[in-house]
Scaffold this motif. Structure first.
Motif, PDB file in Angstrom:
ATOM      1  N   CYS A 138       1.140  -1.945  -0.412  1.00 48.97           N
ATOM      2  CA  CYS A 138      -0.079  -0.198  -0.060  1.00 48.97           C
ATOM      3  C   CYS A 138       0.786   1.510   0.158  1.00 48.97           C
ATOM      4  CB  CYS A 138      -1.047  -0.058   1.058  1.00 48.97           C
ATOM      5  SG  CYS A 138      -1.840  -1.076   1.380  1.00 48.97           S
ATOM      6  N   LEU A 139      -0.159   2.395  -0.737  1.00 49.46           N
ATOM      7  CA  LEU A 139       0.808   4.127  -0.743  1.00 49.46           C
ATOM      8  C   LEU A 139      -0.250   4.957  -0.024  1.00 49.46           C
ATOM      9  CD1 LEU A 139       3.743   5.134  -1.133  1.00 49.46           C
ATOM     10  CD2 LEU A 139       2.249   5.783  -3.671  1.00 49.46           C
ATOM     11  N   PHE A 140       0.350   5.246   1.146  1.00 48.10           N
ATOM     12  CA  PHE A 140      -0.362   5.987   2.499  1.00 48.10           C
ATOM     13  C   PHE A 140      -0.163   7.537   1.387  1.00 48.10           C
ATOM     14  CE2 PHE A 140      -0.205   2.351   4.177  1.00 48.10           C
ATOM     15  CZ  PHE A 140      -1.512   1.737   4.786  1.00 48.10           C
ATOM     16  N   SER A 141      -0.775   8.993   2.031  1.00 46.35           N
ATOM     17  CA  SER A 141      -0.292   9.503   2.179  1.00 46.35           C
ATOM     18  C   SER A 141      -0.674  10.258   3.196  1.00 46.35           C
ATOM     19  CB  SER A 141      -0.740  10.784   0.994  1.00 46.35           C
ATOM     20  OG  SER A 141      -2.213  10.599   1.317  1.00 46.35           O
ATOM     21  N   SER A 142       0.006  11.780   3.654  1.00 43.73           N
ATOM     22  CA  SER A 142      -0.013  12.371   5.252  1.00 43.73           C
ATOM     23  C   SER A 142       0.708  13.901   4.457  1.00 43.73           C
ATOM     24  CB  SER A 142       0.684  11.606   6.163  1.00 43.73           C
ATOM     25  OG  SER A 142       0.119  12.274   7.648  1.00 43.73           O
ATOM     26  N   LEU A 188      -4.158   6.115  -4.538  1.00 41.92           N
ATOM     27  CA  LEU A 188      -3.550   5.726  -2.797  1.00 41.92           C
ATOM     28  C   LEU A 188      -4.139   5.157  -2.236  1.00 41.92           C
ATOM     29  CD1 LEU A 188      -2.276   9.684  -1.989  1.00 41.92           C
ATOM     30  CD2 LEU A 188      -0.960   7.856  -2.693  1.00 41.92           C
ATOM     31  N   ASP A 189      -3.462   4.645  -1.214  1.00 41.04           N
ATOM     32  CA  ASP A 189      -4.522   3.235   0.214  1.00 41.04           C
ATOM     33  C   ASP A 189      -5.636   3.836   0.894  1.00 41.04           C
ATOM     34  OD1 ASP A 189      -4.509   1.043  -2.526  1.00 41.04           O
ATOM     35  OD2 ASP A 189      -2.034   1.505  -1.562  1.00 41.04           O
ATOM     36  N   GLY A 190      -4.784   5.163   1.493  1.00 39.91           N
ATOM     37  CA  GLY A 190      -4.626   4.930   2.395  1.00 39.91           C
ATOM     38  C   GLY A 190      -4.341   6.430   2.946  1.00 39.91           C
ATOM     39  N   PHE A 191      -5.207   7.481   3.701  1.00 36.49           N
ATOM     40  CA  PHE A 191      -4.527   8.993   4.142  1.00 36.49           C
ATOM     41  C   PHE A 191      -4.679   9.316   5.972  1.00 36.49           C
ATOM     42  CE2 PHE A 191      -6.361  13.365   4.876  1.00 36.49           C
ATOM     43  CZ  PHE A 191      -5.028  14.071   3.997  1.00 36.49           C
ATOM     44  N   PHE A 192      -4.327   9.774   6.187  1.00 36.87           N
ATOM     45  CA  PHE A 192      -4.374  10.111   7.840  1.00 36.87           C
ATOM     46  C   PHE A 192      -3.092  11.196   7.373  1.00 36.87           C
ATOM     47  CE2 PHE A 192      -0.182   7.439   7.940  1.00 36.87           C
ATOM     48  CZ  PHE A 192       0.708   7.902   8.779  1.00 36.87           C
ATOM     49  N   HIS A 193      -4.114  11.966   8.842  1.00 37.00           N
ATOM     50  CA  HIS A 193      -3.518  14.060   8.612  1.00 37.00           C
ATOM     51  C   HIS A 193      -4.394  14.499  10.322  1.00 37.00           C
ATOM     52  CE1 HIS A 193      -2.863  17.768   8.548  1.00 37.00           C
ATOM     53  NE2 HIS A 193      -2.378  18.313   7.436  1.00 37.00           N
ATOM     54  N   ASN A 194      -3.369  14.773  10.765  1.00 34.97           N
ATOM     55  CA  ASN A 194      -3.879  16.107  12.674  1.00 34.97           C
ATOM     56  C   ASN A 194      -4.273  16.594  11.828  1.00 34.97           C
ATOM     57  OD1 ASN A 194      -3.818  13.323  13.705  1.00 34.97           O
ATOM     58  ND2 ASN A 194      -2.012  13.619  15.164  1.00 34.97           N
ATOM     59  N   LYS A 195      -4.826  17.458  13.110  1.00 32.04           N
ATOM     60  CA  LYS A 195      -5.263  19.132  13.042  1.00 32.04           C
ATOM     61  C   LYS A 195      -5.598  19.884  11.478  1.00 32.04           C
ATOM     62  CE  LYS A 195      -4.429  19.360  17.306  1.00 32.04           C
ATOM     63  NZ  LYS A 195      -4.811  17.409  17.440  1.00 32.04           N
ATOM     64  N   ILE A 216     -15.631  11.997  12.285  1.00 31.57           N
ATOM     65  CA  ILE A 216     -15.276  13.329  12.372  1.00 31.57           C
ATOM     66  C   ILE A 216     -16.554  14.452  13.675  1.00 31.57           C
ATOM     67  CG2 ILE A 216     -13.567  13.092  10.534  1.00 31.57           C
ATOM     68  CD1 ILE A 216     -15.628  15.875   9.215  1.00 31.57           C
ATOM     69  N   SER A 217     -16.851  13.779  14.183  1.00 33.00           N
ATOM     70  CA  SER A 217     -18.661  14.237  13.952  1.00 33.00           C
ATOM     71  C   SER A 217     -18.065  15.515  15.335  1.00 33.00           C
ATOM     72  CB  SER A 217     -19.928  13.947  14.300  1.00 33.00           C
ATOM     73  OG  SER A 217     -19.930  12.399  14.966  1.00 33.00           O
ATOM     74  N   ALA A 218     -17.426  14.691  16.255  1.00 31.38           N
ATOM     75  CA  ALA A 218     -16.881  15.284  17.319  1.00 31.38           C
ATOM     76  C   ALA A 218     -16.384  16.535  17.186  1.00 31.38           C
ATOM     77  CB  ALA A 218     -16.113  14.110  18.617  1.00 31.38           C
ATOM     78  N   PHE A 219     -15.209  16.707  16.242  1.00 36.78           N
ATOM     79  CA  PHE A 219     -14.260  17.991  15.840  1.00 36.78           C
ATOM     80  C   PHE A 219     -15.024  18.981  15.390  1.00 36.78           C
ATOM     81  CE2 PHE A 219     -12.144  14.090  15.010  1.00 36.78           C
ATOM     82  CZ  PHE A 219      -9.991  14.678  16.210  1.00 36.78           C
ATOM     83  N   LYS A 220     -15.181  20.307  15.706  1.00 34.80           N
ATOM     84  CA  LYS A 220     -15.345  21.746  15.455  1.00 34.80           C
ATOM     85  C   LYS A 220     -14.726  21.164  13.596  1.00 34.80           C
ATOM     86  CE  LYS A 220     -18.006  23.114  18.685  1.00 34.80           C
ATOM     87  NZ  LYS A 220     -19.505  22.816  18.485  1.00 34.80           N
ATOM     88  N   ASP A 221     -15.148  22.740  12.623  1.00 33.88           N
ATOM     89  CA  ASP A 221     -14.549  22.360  11.308  1.00 33.88           C
ATOM     90  C   ASP A 221     -13.898  22.554  11.216  1.00 33.88           C
ATOM     91  OD1 ASP A 221     -17.054  21.873  10.249  1.00 33.88           O
ATOM     92  OD2 ASP A 221     -18.269  24.024   9.671  1.00 33.88           O
ATOM     93  N   GLU A 222     -12.625  23.246  12.340  1.00 36.79           N
ATOM     94  CA  GLU A 222     -10.882  23.015  12.453  1.00 36.79           C
ATOM     95  C   GLU A 222     -10.233  22.143  13.289  1.00 36.79           C
ATOM     96  OE1 GLU A 222     -10.680  27.053  13.608  1.00 36.79           O
ATOM     97  OE2 GLU A 222     -11.271  27.714  11.397  1.00 36.79           O
ATOM     98  N   ALA A 223      -9.170  22.246  13.010  1.00 37.55           N
ATOM     99  CA  ALA A 223      -8.445  21.163  13.605  1.00 37.55           C
ATOM    100  C   ALA A 223      -8.487  19.504  13.553  1.00 37.55           C
ATOM    101  CB  ALA A 223      -7.898  21.508  15.066  1.00 37.55           C
ATOM    102  N   ILE A 224      -9.384  18.805  12.568  1.00 39.07           N
ATOM    103  CA  ILE A 224      -9.675  17.668  12.765  1.00 39.07           C
ATOM    104  C   ILE A 224      -8.799  16.407  12.626  1.00 39.07           C
ATOM    105  CG2 ILE A 224     -11.098  16.060  11.100  1.00 39.07           C
ATOM    106  CD1 ILE A 224     -13.064  19.088  10.471  1.00 39.07           C
ATOM    107  N   ASP A 225      -8.772  15.688  13.388  1.00 46.70           N
ATOM    108  CA  ASP A 225      -8.072  14.462  13.070  1.00 46.70           C
ATOM    109  C   ASP A 225      -8.430  13.458  12.287  1.00 46.70           C
ATOM    110  OD1 ASP A 225      -6.391  16.042  15.223  1.00 46.70           O
ATOM    111  OD2 ASP A 225      -6.635  14.691  16.349  1.00 46.70           O
ATOM    112  N   LEU A 226      -8.350  13.399  10.848  1.00 48.67           N
ATOM    113  CA  LEU A 226      -8.808  12.316  10.314  1.00 48.67           C
ATOM    114  C   LEU A 226      -8.110  11.323   9.750  1.00 48.67           C
ATOM    115  CD1 LEU A 226     -11.333  12.522   7.621  1.00 48.67           C
ATOM    116  CD2 LEU A 226      -9.524  13.221   6.209  1.00 48.67           C
ATOM    117  N   ARG A 227      -8.791  10.292   9.617  1.00 44.25           N
ATOM    118  CA  ARG A 227      -7.789   8.880   9.102  1.00 44.25           C
ATOM    119  C   ARG A 227      -9.017   8.566   7.897  1.00 44.25           C
ATOM    120  NH1 ARG A 227      -5.339  10.746  12.289  1.00 44.25           N
ATOM    121  NH2 ARG A 227      -4.386  10.614  14.312  1.00 44.25           N
ATOM    122  N   ALA A 228      -8.469   7.117   6.789  1.00 39.57           N
ATOM    123  CA  ALA A 228      -9.636   7.413   5.540  1.00 39.57           C
ATOM    124  C   ALA A 228      -8.603   6.443   4.710  1.00 39.57           C
ATOM    125  CB  ALA A 228      -9.694   8.354   4.867  1.00 39.57           C
ATOM    126  N   SER A 229      -9.141   5.695   4.100  1.00 38.95           N
ATOM    127  CA  SER A 229      -8.577   4.113   3.673  1.00 38.95           C
ATOM    128  C   SER A 229      -9.158   3.288   3.041  1.00 38.95           C
ATOM    129  CB  SER A 229      -7.406   3.195   4.420  1.00 38.95           C
ATOM    130  OG  SER A 229      -8.063   2.418   5.661  1.00 38.95           O
TER     131      SER A 229
END
Length: 248
Positions: A154-158, A190-197, A220-233
């Motif tokens: 797999c290939l991931f990005s961040s 790509l196979d996955g992506f993760f990024h904080n804030k 992401i519902s616990a976050f406001k629209d900024e500084a989201i910790d996201l994980r996707a794959s």
């Protein structure tokens, strides 16, 4: 070609109009690289011009919808439940350096649910879009996330922090454009992506595209629209990816 909703049609038309400014200004960047002042101020102007066109075009069709934008912030109209989420140029630093990897990102959120998402790469003329319960598309062809199972393949990005954290456990890239990273996960490049804030305007369209392409995206519902910790794959590797980055 699949049938697209009136809302998505409006989004595509707005992007096509705004992209003319981006393409023209991108052509000027080479001249600015060598100037003493450098391209930063010029790029800020491009961002604002593009956002203005997008807001004008979307408002013509939906006069009372609200906006969340990178440059102008929140614009409240009479309908606050329906909201366009816009990033006029995601990947501004690439743009500023004459690197052709950036995109316009637009999403429509109604009553806290993402309904339509569009990521348009004006230089490669690649368009990724999705609508709730209607699948994800790349240049009018249906797309799915990858079906890989083995993390080594797999290939991931961040961003740079994510790359530093996950190397050498995962094969990593930092492309400088989160919107396209997510579009690429949705289309199997790509196979996955993760990024904080990260902010909502960078990811709203991409979340819907991955979701509709059969992938898995963190809540992401616990976050406001900024500084989201996201994980996707893709769904096969989601838990394995989380395990590798659990302390990130």
């Amino acid at each position: 070609m699949n049938s697209i909703s009136p809302n998505l049609n409006i989004m595509i038309k707005a992007c096509e109009k705004a992209s003319k400014v981006i393409i023209r200004d991108f052509g000027e960047i080479e001249n600015l690289q060598v100037s003493k002042k450098g391209p930063r101020d010029f790029v800020t102007k491009t961002d604002k011009k593009v956002e203005k066109i997008l807001i004008e075009e979307l408002s013509k069709a939906k006069k009372n919808y609200s906006f969340i934008t990178e440059e102008s912030g929140i614009i409240k109209n009479t309908n606050e439940e329906a909201c366009w989420i816009i990033d006029p140029i995601d990947g501004t630093i690439n743009f500023m350096h004459g690197i052709p990897h950036f995109a316009i990102s637009i999403a429509l959120r109604i009553n806290d649910e993402l309904k339509s998402g569009l990521i348009f790469d004006p230089i490669k003329n690649e368009i990724f879009y999705a609508e709730k319960n209607s699948g994800a598309y790349f240049n009018n062809h249906r797309v799915r996330v990858s079906s890989k199972i083995d993390l080594e393949e797999c290939l991931f990005s961040s961003n740079s922090y994510g790359v530093k954290f996950a190397t050498p456990n995962l094969n990593m890239r930092n492309t400088g454009c989160a919107a396209l990273d997510l579009a690429y996960v949705g289309s199997g490049r790509l196979d996955g992506f993760f990024h904080n804030k990260i902010n909502i305007w960078d990811i709203a369209a991409g979340i819907l595209i991955i979701d509709e392409a059969g992938g898995k995206v963190s809540d992401i519902s616990a976050f406001k629209d900024e500084a989201i910790d996201l994980r996707a794959s893709n769904s096969n590797i989601y838990k394995k990816m989380l395990e590798k980055i659990k302390n990130f």
